[in-house]
Design a protein around this motif. Structure first.
Motif, PDB file in Angstrom:
ATOM      1  N   GLY A 291       0.781  -1.225   0.000  1.00 33.80           N
ATOM      2  CA  GLY A 291       0.000   0.000   0.000  1.00 33.80           C
ATOM      3  C   GLY A 291       0.810   1.271   0.000  1.00 33.80           C
ATOM      4  O   GLY A 291       0.274   2.356  -0.258  1.00 33.80           O
ATOM      5  N   ASP A 292       2.115   1.180   0.253  1.00 33.92           N
ATOM      6  CA  ASP A 292       2.957   2.370   0.348  1.00 33.92           C
ATOM      7  C   ASP A 292       3.907   2.541  -0.832  1.00 33.92           C
ATOM      8  O   ASP A 292       4.700   3.478  -0.853  1.00 33.92           O
ATOM      9  CB  ASP A 292       3.771   2.335   1.643  1.00 33.92           C
ATOM     10  N   LEU A 321       4.042   9.218  -0.565  1.00 36.65           N
ATOM     11  CA  LEU A 321       3.947   8.001   0.234  1.00 36.65           C
ATOM     12  C   LEU A 321       5.148   7.087  -0.004  1.00 36.65           C
ATOM     13  O   LEU A 321       5.700   6.506   0.950  1.00 36.65           O
ATOM     14  CB  LEU A 321       2.644   7.268  -0.099  1.00 36.65           C
ATOM     15  N   ARG A 343      -2.660   7.276   2.570  1.00 35.00           N
ATOM     16  CA  ARG A 343      -3.306   6.022   2.163  1.00 35.00           C
ATOM     17  C   ARG A 343      -4.809   6.198   2.011  1.00 35.00           C
ATOM     18  O   ARG A 343      -5.420   5.675   1.073  1.00 35.00           O
ATOM     19  CB  ARG A 343      -3.018   4.936   3.196  1.00 35.00           C
TER      20      ARG A 343
END
Length: 457
Positions: A291-292, A321, A343
């Motif tokens: 997710g990053d 991010l 996010r």
């Protein structure tokens, strides 16, 4: 070949790369920022050449304020980063990037690598598409933004996706007599995708505004169409197409801009050894990330449209991010709230992206109907018939084997333009799902090198 001390390298100075650099500089680092073009901004915020004085509103429309803001950040960063415009990254080897700048080669080792490589047009061949006057939607935008000209005075725009309507509107504003906007996706699909598209109501409203403006100007807009071929002798003269009711049309024009959405530029991610997975919504093989932005390779991160197509706003957030992830992996402190906020904001943009895939699907069904003599790989002049022969008579089970038999994807673009369509043609010929046809593997050099390239002392 010169060698630079290892550090943090960012490839790409578009929205994702600039915001990643900004975040790293804020943490006290001095990253190397590489950009193939002469100026920063990426495709969506591509700068006009030095000496041009067109206002930002004429170039970027409703996004002019965002473009100016990003350009200002980039200018402020130049003394704080190792800024290297006009630099081609052509290979990755043993933890280093091999780059070329002004004919000189250099090896740049990295401790952390952020790939913000952006995207290119996704195309579907059709008879006559290699005639002069046919270009991609992205190419049509470059002509306006970076060259101050149009691809034609009476163009037709063909394909699907939001970019189709944006470019047509931009050409209308530039004074072109746009003849038609022809969309392969059915209007009903947009209605079915509304719950996902509602995640970004502002963008949805803007797209509707472009459509209304085009209709008010008398531009013909047709959805659910089937392109049949480009007609002309020495250059484009007309587009032959069939409407949703089955009626055939010939629309005269002097240029055609075509595109069916975008595809991430993933060659460098491939050369670093990143894992890929098939994305059924996009019908593409995409790099695997958390997710990053972390890839499957330690200390290699992906951000922006080079990882997944979510647009410029999402690219800025993803660049920040990925930089935060790199800082954390370096042992530096990053506020968890900052990462959670990024996010959360990206989640809504990912939902909108899924809506676009439903509303404007890639017209994979056209691959099966391509006439055998249609060129699929323009660089090597490989036809749909040759690809089908590779998959049938020669038994190629996937695109890399078909490449060995037919040379598809061996040319100047290294499969960036023909790869997705070639996979669809092969899959249709063999009667298999397109994911089983695989993806063309990356190979160095990912782009042509100048003949005069020399190793630096």
């Amino acid at each position: 070949m010169a060698v630079t001390e290892p550090g943090v390298i960012i490839v790409g100075a578009g929205p994702a790369g600039i915001r990643a650099a900004e975040r790293l500089v804020a943490a006290g680092l001095r990253p190397i920022l590489l950009e193939e073009s002469a100026r920063d901004g990426g495709q969506i915020y591509r700068r006009q050449p030095e000496g041009f004085r067109r206002p930002a509103e004429a170039l970027y429309g409703a996004d002019s304020a965002k473009a100016r803001a990003l350009h200002q950040v980039a200018e402020d960063l130049r003394p704080l980063v190792d800024w290297r415009p006009g630099t081609l990254v052509w290979a990755v080897r043993d933890g280093a990037l091999l780059v070329n700048r002004a004919g000189q080669s250099e090896s740049l080792p990295f401790r952390h690598l952020i790939l913000a490589t952006g995207a290119t047009d996704r195309l579907m061949p059709l008879p006559g598409w290699t005639l002069p006057g046919v270009t991609s939607l992205g190419g049509a935008q470059i002509a306006l933004k970076a060259q101050g000209c149009t691809i034609g005075q009476a163009p037709v725009f063909l394909g699907t996706g939001p970019l189709l309507y944006l470019v047509a509107w931009q050409y209308l504003r530039a004074g072109a007599a746009v003849r038609a906007v022809l969309d392969t996706s059915a209007f009903a699909k947009r209605m079915l995708a509304a719950p996902w598209l509602a995640a970004r109501p502002g963008l949805l409203a803007r797209g509707l505004a472009y459509t209304v403006a085009l209709r008010r100007a008398g531009v013909r807009i047709a959805t659910g169409i089937t392109p049949l071929g480009v007609e002309g002798e020495d250059r484009v003269a007309a587009l032959h197409w069939r409407d949703a009711a089955g009626v055939e049309h010939r629309t005269g024009c002097d240029a055609i801009g075509m595109g069916y959405g975008l595809r991430p530029e993933t060659q460098l991610a491939d050369l670093t050894g990143c894992d890929f997975a098939f994305d059924a919504g996009a019908r593409l093989w995409l790099p695997v990330t958390d997710g990053d932005g972390r890839s499957s390779v330690p200390r290699v991160y992906l951000a922006g449209d080079g990882a997944q197509i979510r647009g410029a706003d999402a690219a800025e957030l993803a660049g920040r991010l990925a930089a935060c992830a790199a800082l954390r992996d370096s042992g530096l402190a990053v506020d968890e709230l900052e990462m959670v906020t990024l996010r959360r904001r990206l989640a809504g943009m990912t939902r909108f992206r899924r809506g676009l895939e439903r509303a404007f699907p890639y017209p994979a069904h056209l691959a099966a109907a391509l006439p055998g003599e249609t060129l699929v790989c323009r660089c090597e002049a490989i036809t749909a018939g040759a690809l089908r022969q590779a998959g049938g008579e020669y038994g190629a089970p996937e695109v890399n084997r078909a490449k060995a038999f037919s040379r598809t994807g061996m040319g100047r673009c290294q499969g960036r333009m023909c790869g997705p369509a070639a996979a669809e043609v092969l899959a249709a010929a063999r009667g298999i799902p397109v994911e089983q046809a695989g993806r063309l593997r990356g190979a160095a050099p990912v782009k042509p090198l100048p003949v005069a390239t020399e190793a630096a002392p």
